[in-house]
Design a protein around this motif. Sequence first.
Motif, mmCIF file in Angstrom:
data_model
loop_
_atom_site.group_PDB
_atom_site.id
_atom_site.type_symbol
_atom_site.label_atom_id
_atom_site.label_comp_id
_atom_site.label_asym_id
_atom_site.label_seq_id
_atom_site.Cartn_x
_atom_site.Cartn_y
_atom_site.Cartn_z
ATOM 1 N N LEU A 239 -13.004 43.750 -26.818
ATOM 2 C CA LEU A 239 -13.629 44.376 -27.984
ATOM 3 C C LEU A 239 -13.103 45.788 -28.207
ATOM 4 O O LEU A 239 -13.062 46.282 -29.333
ATOM 5 N N ALA A 240 -12.673 46.433 -27.111
ATOM 6 C CA ALA A 240 -12.136 47.781 -27.257
ATOM 7 C C ALA A 240 -10.846 47.782 -28.071
ATOM 8 O O ALA A 240 -10.468 48.796 -28.658
ATOM 9 N N ASN A 241 -10.157 46.616 -28.132
ATOM 10 C CA ASN A 241 -8.912 46.543 -28.886
ATOM 11 C C ASN A 241 -9.130 46.670 -30.384
ATOM 12 O O ASN A 241 -8.183 46.882 -31.147
ATOM 13 N N LEU A 242 -10.396 46.503 -30.827
ATOM 14 C CA LEU A 242 -10.662 46.619 -32.260
ATOM 15 C C LEU A 242 -10.246 47.984 -32.797
ATOM 16 O O LEU A 242 -9.912 48.129 -33.971
ATOM 17 N N ARG A 243 -10.268 49.004 -31.912
ATOM 18 C CA ARG A 243 -9.904 50.348 -32.368
ATOM 19 C C ARG A 243 -8.437 50.438 -32.782
ATOM 20 O O ARG A 243 -8.087 51.250 -33.625
ATOM 21 N N ARG A 244 -7.568 49.603 -32.148
ATOM 22 C CA ARG A 244 -6.133 49.696 -32.454
ATOM 23 C C ARG A 244 -5.678 48.689 -33.501
ATOM 24 O O ARG A 244 -4.530 48.713 -33.919
ATOM 25 N N LEU A 245 -6.592 47.813 -33.940
ATOM 26 C CA LEU A 245 -6.208 46.828 -34.942
ATOM 27 C C LEU A 245 -6.508 47.363 -36.337
ATOM 28 O O LEU A 245 -7.589 47.912 -36.573
ATOM 29 N N PRO A 246 -5.591 47.177 -37.287
ATOM 30 C CA PRO A 246 -5.781 47.717 -38.646
ATOM 31 C C PRO A 246 -6.663 46.817 -39.500
ATOM 32 O O PRO A 246 -6.277 46.378 -40.585
ATOM 33 N N HIS B 113 4.931 36.955 -38.499
ATOM 34 C CA HIS B 113 6.213 37.286 -37.878
ATOM 35 C C HIS B 113 7.356 37.297 -38.881
ATOM 36 O O HIS B 113 8.476 37.654 -38.527
ATOM 37 N N HIS B 114 7.099 36.898 -40.115
ATOM 38 C CA HIS B 114 8.188 36.833 -41.093
ATOM 39 C C HIS B 114 8.569 38.239 -41.544
ATOM 40 O O HIS B 114 7.693 39.026 -41.954
ATOM 41 N N PRO B 115 9.848 38.594 -41.496
ATOM 42 C CA PRO B 115 10.236 39.978 -41.805
ATOM 43 C C PRO B 115 9.991 40.378 -43.254
ATOM 44 O O PRO B 115 9.915 41.558 -43.564
ATOM 45 N N GLY B 116 9.873 39.406 -44.160
ATOM 46 C CA GLY B 116 9.700 39.743 -45.567
ATOM 47 C C GLY B 116 8.263 39.769 -46.024
ATOM 48 O O GLY B 116 7.997 39.805 -47.236
ATOM 49 N N LEU B 117 7.295 39.762 -45.071
ATOM 50 C CA LEU B 117 5.879 39.653 -45.442
ATOM 51 C C LEU B 117 5.437 40.811 -46.343
ATOM 52 O O LEU B 117 4.871 40.603 -47.419
ATOM 53 N N VAL B 118 5.682 42.026 -45.898
ATOM 54 C CA VAL B 118 5.202 43.194 -46.656
ATOM 55 C C VAL B 118 5.838 43.238 -48.038
ATOM 56 O O VAL B 118 5.152 43.479 -49.052
ATOM 57 N N GLN B 119 7.142 42.986 -48.110
ATOM 58 C CA GLN B 119 7.833 43.038 -49.396
ATOM 59 C C GLN B 119 7.313 41.961 -50.341
ATOM 60 O O GLN B 119 7.130 42.202 -51.543
ATOM 61 N N ASP B 120 7.066 40.740 -49.789
ATOM 62 C CA ASP B 120 6.539 39.652 -50.628
ATOM 63 C C ASP B 120 5.191 40.040 -51.235
ATOM 64 O O ASP B 120 4.951 39.849 -52.448
ATOM 65 N N ILE B 121 4.298 40.575 -50.402
ATOM 66 C CA ILE B 121 2.956 40.919 -50.891
ATOM 67 C C ILE B 121 3.031 42.062 -51.903
ATOM 68 O O ILE B 121 2.354 42.040 -52.944
ATOM 69 N N THR B 122 3.885 43.044 -51.607
ATOM 70 C CA THR B 122 4.043 44.166 -52.545
ATOM 71 C C THR B 122 4.547 43.679 -53.897
ATOM 72 O O THR B 122 4.032 44.073 -54.957
ATOM 73 N N ASP B 123 5.563 42.808 -53.880
ATOM 74 C CA ASP B 123 6.126 42.284 -55.129
ATOM 75 C C ASP B 123 5.083 41.487 -55.910
ATOM 76 O O ASP B 123 4.986 41.597 -57.149
ATOM 77 N N ILE B 124 4.297 40.670 -55.213
ATOM 78 C CA ILE B 124 3.291 39.832 -55.885
ATOM 79 C C ILE B 124 2.226 40.708 -56.539
ATOM 80 O O ILE B 124 1.810 40.475 -57.688
ATOM 81 N N ASP C 163 1.673 43.220 -30.049
ATOM 82 C CA ASP C 163 2.322 44.507 -29.807
ATOM 83 C C ASP C 163 2.443 45.272 -31.118
ATOM 84 O O ASP C 163 2.070 44.799 -32.194
ATOM 85 N N GLU C 164 2.988 46.469 -31.024
ATOM 86 C CA GLU C 164 3.083 47.328 -32.200
ATOM 87 C C GLU C 164 4.009 46.749 -33.264
ATOM 88 O O GLU C 164 3.821 46.989 -34.456
ATOM 89 N N ASP C 165 5.041 45.994 -32.829
ATOM 90 C CA ASP C 165 5.953 45.405 -33.812
ATOM 91 C C ASP C 165 5.227 44.424 -34.720
ATOM 92 O O ASP C 165 5.525 44.325 -35.921
ATOM 93 N N LEU C 166 4.266 43.656 -34.142
ATOM 94 C CA LEU C 166 3.509 42.709 -34.953
ATOM 95 C C LEU C 166 2.471 43.427 -35.813
ATOM 96 O O LEU C 166 2.200 43.021 -36.949
ATOM 97 N N LEU C 167 1.896 44.502 -35.277
ATOM 98 C CA LEU C 167 0.848 45.207 -36.014
ATOM 99 C C LEU C 167 1.412 46.110 -37.115
ATOM 100 O O LEU C 167 0.687 46.461 -38.054
ATOM 101 N N LYS C 168 2.682 46.463 -37.000
ATOM 102 C CA LYS C 168 3.264 47.401 -37.963
ATOM 103 C C LYS C 168 3.156 46.918 -39.404
ATOM 104 O O LYS C 168 2.741 47.686 -40.296
#
Length: 722
Positions: free
Chosen positions: A629-636, A565-576, A600-605
């Motif tokens: 199990l059908a939800n596996l199709r929408r999880l990245p 849920h942390h908004p800086g997750l993607v940026q932190d991983i990219t920087d590392i 929801d989509e906000d968490l999966l984005k």
Amino acid sequence: MSTGAQAAGSDADPDGLEDRLRRFATIWSRAIFPVTATSMTRTEFEQHLLPLARQLGTALHAVPFDPALAQGVGAALVAAHCTEPDALSRSLGVVDSYLVLYCGGGPSGVRPDDLRARCARLQHALAAGFARALRERTLSEQEAIARSALTARTFAEQALHASQARFRAVFEDAAIGIGIADLEGNVIDVNEALTRMFGGLDSVVRARNVTEWVHPEDAPHVWQLYGELVRGERDHFQVEKPFYRSDGTVLWTNLTVSLLRDPEGRPQYQLALMEDTTERRLLNLRLRYEATHDALTGLPNRTLFFERLEKALTGDSTRFGLCYLDLDGFKAINDSLGHAAGDRLLVEVADRLERCATAPGEMVARLGGDEFVALTTGPSVTARDAEELAVRILTALAAPISLDGRDITVRGSIGIVEGSAGERGPAEVLRSADITMYRAKSAGGNRFECADPEADARAITRHGLTTALPAALDRGEFFIEYQPLVHLGDGSVHGAEALVRWCHPQHGTLGPDRFIPLAEHTGLIVPLGRWVLEEAVRQARFWKRRHTDGGPLRINVNLSPTQLHHPGLVQDITDILDRSGLAPGALCLEVTESALIGADEDLLKPLRHLADMGVDIALDDFGTGYSNLANLRRLPVSVLKLDRSFTRGMQQHPADPVDLKIVEGIVSLAHSLDLAVTVEGVETAAQAEQLRALGCDTAQGWYYARPGTPDRIHTLALADAV
């Protein structure tokens, strides 16, 4: 003041305490200067108050706390001619409103609630010191007047006319009560002031003998002192003594009795000087009540409760039972109906609690907010007595309370502590009750739990670990162990999972189950998780540089729900990844199945973004949640990581056929969705062979290697299996 002087003052007083003391003294001087008979200017008077303000600030934070330090402040006010009643009331108002505000911060670490309680006791001590100093000053002046009166009377016997007139003027017009009696105690003469004290009937006073004025609240040694005086063994004594008036009311006095001798030194008369202190005593009692009782409910407050508890814990052959109550869901009532309705509810709860604790040795107090305590003491108090008190409390709360036309059902959680005096101190008992109360609340509330020393120790340890977490990260107490991921097909090392450990100074090496939930609760999981990711990526890059002929192709790092849920997750991983130069495909982030249930989509984005970069996403602990199990199709996700519960089912011989079918179905489903399957907890060769036969891709567990230092990864062989 020059800039240099200001800088010097700042260095000398980095916390600004002296400036705050001066502001407190300024407010104080403005309040009482208009009612002070002094020749000082207001500025001089303010400087005079500054040391007194400093003394109050010191007393507020003193360890151990001693409210008697404030008595000297009250006496100093009298010495500075602040003797008007308004001077005392205004001083108490200033201390109540501003002492904690300006002097609350400090190195003592005393909690805000305790500072307010200390402030109230300091007010009481200040008033007591003021009253004592004023009384001593008045008595000193008035006793001098009385002795002058007696001297005048002796002189009047030698010069009848002029001397007697002078004596009567002093005797009758004195502001304090004066009485003369013979050595047998018969009252010979009294002045008008003393007559008024006893109700205005002169005959009632003159017809009495001194020995008839016995009162049940007389100090034990009063009449012993009186006997010594009339026998000539002492010249005077001074005591606080109550008297009954003719209408049955009580007159409280400061009484000074002196022995008058004849020219040969033989005892002849006794002279009594009485100062009426009834109103002052009532004021002290009122101040004491306000300092020891809750303003909203009228119940004893934290200060008085601790006095009673400390007395119970230091008594001889005394047992106690304590019920610590916290209302369930009180914040929701405050938020929905408003604080005024919440206050009315607290008053009603307090009334019900008072009716629950009416037996001898029982009391109820409000500690603050929606927290109450009930205490029962006595030589035969048992755990059953404390539990019965808790049941009475919960039963009393069960009936709905009507607020603004609504019936509100109040529930409460109670922690019970019982024991014998001398075993623990008040703070330890209350801490145990507080911990136990939270256990009752965690179990669903509307119940009571009894204290458990082992549970208390675990809670205290958890609290200690929680408070030590931030400093531990700064001090570098965390380290990472790596457990290899092995290809089931050929046994080669496919990668490694980074597992964080805490090298605690007192508790030794702690696994993640001991501190990760605490880090989640406090929010420290974000910086801790970032550190783990940086270290693991750095190690993976080192492996690839050192072992160009092969090595861990992937490093697995766990992500917590809070990190997701942390908004800086993607940026932190990219920087590392950018700083390390590690390819995104060499990183796999493990996310628990429970964290993505109903996502929801906000968490999966963010996860989709990372997957698009080439980072693998593994669904950890798969099979323990309730996701479709059908939800596996929408999880990245690109990897399913089966929970170790499936491998435990394969330890028996033969293996559980149901578990085998489930694993076979999951593997088939995963492969049809182009997902790899990793299995945790592999401990035997039989398990490894079954999982390989079922089509699982990779595995980890003690069969291959325990988590260890990074240098062990490239020396791993199947012979190392446990």
